[in-house]
Design an enzyme around this catalytic site. Structure first.
Site, PDB file in Angstrom:
ATOM      1  N   ASP A   8       0.865  -1.179   0.000  1.00 26.64           N
ATOM      2  CA  ASP A   8       0.000   0.000   0.000  1.00 26.64           C
ATOM      3  C   ASP A   8       0.897   1.224   0.000  1.00 26.64           C
ATOM      4  OD1 ASP A   8      -2.317   1.644   0.277  1.00 26.64           O
ATOM      5  OD2 ASP A   8      -2.048   1.712   2.444  1.00 26.64           O
ATOM      6  N   SER A   9       0.303   2.373  -0.249  1.00 27.70           N
ATOM      7  CA  SER A   9       1.050   3.622  -0.180  1.00 27.70           C
ATOM      8  C   SER A   9       1.548   3.896   1.232  1.00 27.70           C
ATOM      9  CB  SER A   9       0.174   4.790  -0.639  1.00 27.70           C
ATOM     10  OG  SER A   9      -0.931   4.939   0.238  1.00 27.70           O
ATOM     11  N   CYS A  71      -4.440  -1.252  -1.970  1.00 26.36           N
ATOM     12  CA  CYS A  71      -4.533   0.194  -2.154  1.00 26.36           C
ATOM     13  C   CYS A  71      -5.447   0.435  -3.339  1.00 26.36           C
ATOM     14  CB  CYS A  71      -3.137   0.773  -2.423  1.00 26.36           C
ATOM     15  SG  CYS A  71      -3.107   2.518  -2.842  1.00 26.36           S
ATOM     16  N   CYS A 182     -10.890   3.437   0.201  1.00 28.97           N
ATOM     17  CA  CYS A 182      -9.450   3.556   0.441  1.00 28.97           C
ATOM     18  C   CYS A 182      -9.137   2.698   1.651  1.00 28.97           C
ATOM     19  CB  CYS A 182      -9.058   5.014   0.698  1.00 28.97           C
ATOM     20  SG  CYS A 182      -7.340   5.236   1.243  1.00 28.97           S
TER      21      CYS A 182
END
Length: 250
Positions: A8-9, A71, A182
């Site tokens: 994920d970010s 993500c 998200c």
């Protein structure tokens, strides 16, 4: 035992890991937080694709059998590219839960909270297009939500004001189901639910993603349940936020 790579970010993908561990408790997990490049929401598709390739290479070097792109923004920008460039690797992506929301709404209005990148992505736009003739779909970027989670601010006045500013426009339009688009947002779900009230349902897509991961592992014949459980946490930036959020999912 399967080696399940997740990226994920930032720390948000741990909301997906939490659900994976419930149904796959005896696997090896490899989690990569790209927090030096977080958030992805306003980055270009090309930038996200480049990061996704770099992280995929890293996870494969560590022995990942399957990779969960935990993500929504990275799924929208990069998963098609990853599947094309790494045809031997099973990839699982995120998709906002518009379908169950559309089937479950009583008011005929569903709200979607997501990043700008997700809302502009073809995957989401295609999904929305399948249902918007039958229900009204209203959207809002969760402004500042990712930053709240990465900084561990999940309650208090700042979190309350930030969440209310993006949630209230959806409630004002009559949404009785809120879709979290998200993976960071489920960490704010208790606050979102409190502000929305008991008559509004809040949907986290992570459980469905975990079930799909199990299905693909079985389909590919990758052995599971052989244990013991282990997890390795990796990060491109400051490890503090990753370890702080990880404590919440234990």
């Amino acid at each position: 035992m399967a080696s399940i790579g997740i990226f994920d970010s930032g720390s948000g993908g741990l909301s997906v890991y939490r659900e994976l561990k419930k149904i796959l408790p005896q696997e090896r997990y490899l989690y990569f937080s790209d927090n030096a490049h977080c958030p992805y929401g306003e980055k270009t598709a090309e930038y996200i694709q480049d990061r996704a390739r770099t992280i995929t290479d890293f996870l494969l070097e560590k022995g990942a059998d399957i990779i969960v792109v935990a993500c929504n923004t990275a799924t929208a920008a990069a998963i098609a590219t990853l599947r094309e460039e790494y045809p031997q690797v099973p990839f699982i992506g995120m998709e906002p839960a518009v379908k169950p929301a559309a089937l479950g709404t009583r008011s005929g209005v569903i709200g979607v909270l997501a990043t700008a990148g997700t809302l502009k992505g073809s995957k989401y736009l295609h999904t929305r297009g399948r249902f918007e003739d039958n229900v009204s779909i209203v959207e809002h970027v969760g402004e500042g939500f990712v930053e709240l989670v990465e900084n561990g601010i999940l309650e208090g006045e700042k979190a309350l004001d930030t969440v209310r500013a993006s949630l209230q426009p959806l409630l004002d339009k009559g949404a009785d189901i809120i879709v979290l688009g998200c993976t960071h947002y489920p960490f704010l779900q208790p606050l979102i639910q409190r502000l929305a009230g008991p008559s509004v349902q809040v949907i986290d897509p992570a459980p469905a993603v975990a079930r799909q991961t199990l299905h693909v592992l079985q389909e590919k014949g990758i052995p599971t349940g052989k244990g013991p459980f282990s997890i390795e946490l990796y990060h491109s930036g400051d490890p503090e936020s990753l370890h702080r959020i990880y404590q919440l999912v234990q």
